[in-house]
Motif scaffolding. Structure first.
Motif, PDB file in Angstrom:
ATOM      1  N   ASP A 111       0.838  -1.204   0.000  1.00  0.00           N
ATOM      2  CA  ASP A 111       0.000   0.000   0.000  1.00  0.00           C
ATOM      3  C   ASP A 111       0.874   1.256   0.000  1.00  0.00           C
ATOM      4  O   ASP A 111       0.599   2.213  -0.744  1.00  0.00           O
ATOM      5  CB  ASP A 111      -0.910  -0.013   1.231  1.00  0.00           C
ATOM      6  CG  ASP A 111      -1.817   1.198   1.302  1.00  0.00           C
ATOM      7  OD1 ASP A 111      -2.698   1.336   0.427  1.00  0.00           O
ATOM      8  OD2 ASP A 111      -1.647   2.017   2.232  1.00  0.00           O
ATOM      9  N   ASP A 159       1.258   3.990  -3.050  1.00  0.00           N
ATOM     10  CA  ASP A 159       0.832   5.354  -2.752  1.00  0.00           C
ATOM     11  C   ASP A 159       1.971   6.351  -2.930  1.00  0.00           C
ATOM     12  O   ASP A 159       1.774   7.456  -3.450  1.00  0.00           O
ATOM     13  CB  ASP A 159       0.297   5.420  -1.318  1.00  0.00           C
ATOM     14  CG  ASP A 159      -0.574   6.641  -1.085  1.00  0.00           C
ATOM     15  OD1 ASP A 159      -1.354   6.991  -1.979  1.00  0.00           O
ATOM     16  OD2 ASP A 159      -0.463   7.251  -0.001  1.00  0.00           O
ATOM     17  N   ALA A 205      -6.538   0.321  -5.392  1.00  0.00           N
ATOM     18  CA  ALA A 205      -7.688   0.631  -4.531  1.00  0.00           C
ATOM     19  C   ALA A 205      -8.046  -0.566  -3.640  1.00  0.00           C
ATOM     20  O   ALA A 205      -8.376  -0.410  -2.456  1.00  0.00           O
ATOM     21  CB  ALA A 205      -8.891   1.040  -5.377  1.00  0.00           C
ATOM     22  N   GLN A 206      -7.969  -1.768  -4.212  1.00  0.00           N
ATOM     23  CA  GLN A 206      -8.297  -2.966  -3.447  1.00  0.00           C
ATOM     24  C   GLN A 206      -7.313  -3.184  -2.297  1.00  0.00           C
ATOM     25  O   GLN A 206      -7.708  -3.552  -1.186  1.00  0.00           O
ATOM     26  CB  GLN A 206      -8.310  -4.186  -4.366  1.00  0.00           C
ATOM     27  CG  GLN A 206      -8.747  -5.467  -3.679  1.00  0.00           C
ATOM     28  CD  GLN A 206      -8.748  -6.659  -4.630  1.00  0.00           C
ATOM     29  OE1 GLN A 206      -8.319  -6.540  -5.786  1.00  0.00           O
ATOM     30  NE2 GLN A 206      -9.220  -7.787  -4.147  1.00  0.00           N
ATOM     31  N   HIS A 223      -5.575  -0.894  -0.718  1.00  0.00           N
ATOM     32  CA  HIS A 223      -5.819   0.119   0.321  1.00  0.00           C
ATOM     33  C   HIS A 223      -7.039  -0.254   1.168  1.00  0.00           C
ATOM     34  O   HIS A 223      -7.021  -0.133   2.403  1.00  0.00           O
ATOM     35  CB  HIS A 223      -6.025   1.477  -0.335  1.00  0.00           C
ATOM     36  CG  HIS A 223      -6.110   2.606   0.649  1.00  0.00           C
ATOM     37  ND1 HIS A 223      -5.031   3.011   1.414  1.00  0.00           N
ATOM     38  CD2 HIS A 223      -7.157   3.386   1.018  1.00  0.00           C
ATOM     39  CE1 HIS A 223      -5.415   4.000   2.204  1.00  0.00           C
ATOM     40  NE2 HIS A 223      -6.699   4.263   1.972  1.00  0.00           N
ATOM     41  N   GLU A 224      -8.075  -0.735   0.499  1.00  0.00           N
ATOM     42  CA  GLU A 224      -9.295  -1.121   1.224  1.00  0.00           C
ATOM     43  C   GLU A 224      -9.033  -2.321   2.139  1.00  0.00           C
ATOM     44  O   GLU A 224      -9.495  -2.366   3.283  1.00  0.00           O
ATOM     45  CB  GLU A 224     -10.404  -1.457   0.227  1.00  0.00           C
ATOM     46  CG  GLU A 224     -11.726  -1.826   0.900  1.00  0.00           C
ATOM     47  CD  GLU A 224     -12.826  -2.153  -0.106  1.00  0.00           C
ATOM     48  OE1 GLU A 224     -13.889  -2.614   0.315  1.00  0.00           O
ATOM     49  OE2 GLU A 224     -12.585  -1.942  -1.327  1.00  0.00           O
ATOM     50  N   LEU A 225      -8.290  -3.310   1.640  1.00  0.00           N
ATOM     51  CA  LEU A 225      -7.958  -4.480   2.454  1.00  0.00           C
ATOM     52  C   LEU A 225      -7.152  -4.090   3.686  1.00  0.00           C
ATOM     53  O   LEU A 225      -7.382  -4.601   4.788  1.00  0.00           O
ATOM     54  CB  LEU A 225      -7.180  -5.500   1.618  1.00  0.00           C
ATOM     55  CG  LEU A 225      -7.980  -6.327   0.615  1.00  0.00           C
ATOM     56  CD1 LEU A 225      -7.032  -7.153  -0.257  1.00  0.00           C
ATOM     57  CD2 LEU A 225      -8.966  -7.241   1.346  1.00  0.00           C
ATOM     58  N   GLN A 227      -7.179  -1.249   5.274  1.00  0.00           N
ATOM     59  CA  GLN A 227      -8.067  -0.587   6.225  1.00  0.00           C
ATOM     60  C   GLN A 227      -8.912  -1.604   6.984  1.00  0.00           C
ATOM     61  O   GLN A 227      -9.151  -1.463   8.188  1.00  0.00           O
ATOM     62  CB  GLN A 227      -8.968   0.412   5.492  1.00  0.00           C
ATOM     63  CG  GLN A 227      -8.236   1.676   5.029  1.00  0.00           C
ATOM     64  CD  GLN A 227      -9.188   2.694   4.443  1.00  0.00           C
ATOM     65  OE1 GLN A 227     -10.093   2.350   3.676  1.00  0.00           O
ATOM     66  NE2 GLN A 227      -8.988   3.948   4.798  1.00  0.00           N
ATOM     67  N   GLN A 228      -9.364  -2.639   6.282  1.00  0.00           N
ATOM     68  CA  GLN A 228     -10.161  -3.675   6.937  1.00  0.00           C
ATOM     69  C   GLN A 228      -9.338  -4.422   7.974  1.00  0.00           C
ATOM     70  O   GLN A 228      -9.810  -4.700   9.082  1.00  0.00           O
ATOM     71  CB  GLN A 228     -10.721  -4.639   5.887  1.00  0.00           C
ATOM     72  CG  GLN A 228     -11.780  -4.037   4.986  1.00  0.00           C
ATOM     73  CD  GLN A 228     -12.242  -5.006   3.912  1.00  0.00           C
ATOM     74  OE1 GLN A 228     -11.712  -6.118   3.773  1.00  0.00           O
ATOM     75  NE2 GLN A 228     -13.220  -4.590   3.133  1.00  0.00           N
TER      76      GLN A 228
END
Length: 300
Positions: free
Chosen positions: A12, A16, A68-69, A71-73, A75-76
């Motif tokens: 990530d 970024d 995007a996936q 980053h979302e993972l 955060q989860q």
């Protein structure tokens, strides 16, 4: 294949920042350590992820597709490992199971429910009757909060003293002991008694106090709840000795007479108990605070 979640944070940051140095600074690691992480990511995914273009690094099409996936993972994962401590009572939906002594449910339950409904309308309370035997539901997580006179004896169960109260003697109006207004120790000991005990015990700490005074009493019956005990007293010449704060209102409503106990007896205690798994649970801590207030107020 074993996955290292640290690689997810590294990936990530790399995607970024677009550089090894920037990702290393962001995660507070050395540039060589981040280079090694990038190498492991490349071997794991089979993709270069970042390729050098002059003095800069450019993400590959695969890297752009998963950015995007990833980053979302991340955060989860962070949400699971470090859950938010913020408690939104307005949206909280939860059912709490409480096992309280019946007199405490009658005395403190309405105030607790009113406070819960005002602050968190999505929360439900399930009050259970006490069992005649000790049960492990609190330790198994099937009961969230207990309230009774027992201090928990296990190290994994928390116990907090929330109230204390003196004792009174309850008899029917017209009882011989109530007519002349004089209840002596001798007349108390000679009367027929009833005890309130969910376990059906005929003796209590009261008998020990009498024994130290050289007296005994005759207990002719036990009742499992305060309501049942007061019903027996109302229709007989039995007397019952009970905690004042939890008994006075119910006894008065039934038209019973209240007499002072003619000897010293340690105060009755009310403990709030829960399993240690809930120590840092914000919703449970909120409920404990409301229960503490309700029980302390009821015992005044």
């Amino acid at each position: 294949m074993q996955l290292d979640l640290n690689l997810l944070a590294a990936l990530d940051a790399l995607l970024d920042e677009g550089s090894v140095a920037g990702a290393a600074a962001r995660l507070h690691v050395t540039a060589p350590a981040m280079s090694r992480s990038l190498g492991r990511i490349r071997r794991t995914t089979g993709d270069q992820i970042l390729v050098r273009t002059g003095r800069t690094m450019t993400p590959t099409p695969y890297a752009l597709a998963i950015r995007a996936q990833v980053h979302e993972l991340l955060q989860q994962v962070q949400g699971v490992l470090a859950p938010s401590r913020e408690l939104d009572l307005a949206t909280l939906e939860r059912t709490f199971t409480l096992r309280w002594h019946d007199s405490l449910v009658a005395l403190g339950g309405p105030a607790l429910l009113a406070a819960v409904r005002e602050q968190a309308p999505g929360v439900r309370l399930r009050f259970l009757a006490e069992s005649s035997v000790d049960t492990p539901e609190l330790r198994r997580g099937e009961v969230d909060l207990e309230a009774n006179a027992d201090h928990p004896g296990r190290s994994d169960v928390r116990g907090e003293l929330v109230a204390e109260t003196g004792h009174i003697v309850v008899v029917r109006h017209g009882h011989p002991l109530a007519r002349d207004g004089s209840l002596t120790l001798a007349r108390y000991a000679d009367a027929d008694h009833l005890t309130i005990s969910r376990r059906g015990r005929f003796e209590s700490a009261l008998d020990g106090a009498l024994a130290r005074l050289g007296r005994t009493r005759r207990v002719v019956a036990t009742a499992p709840t305060e309501a049942a005990g007061l019903a027996f007293v109302r229709d007989s010449d039995l007397l019952v000795t009970a905690p004042e704060s939890t008994t006075r209102a119910a006894a008065t409503d039934l038209g019973l007479a209240l007499l002072p106990l003619p000897f010293e007896l340690p105060a009755a205690r009310v403990y709030l108990s829960w399993h240690q798994r809930y120590d840092t649970d914000p919703a449970h801590a909120w409920l404990r605070d409301l229960a503490r207030t309700a029980l302390a107020g009821a015992a005044r």
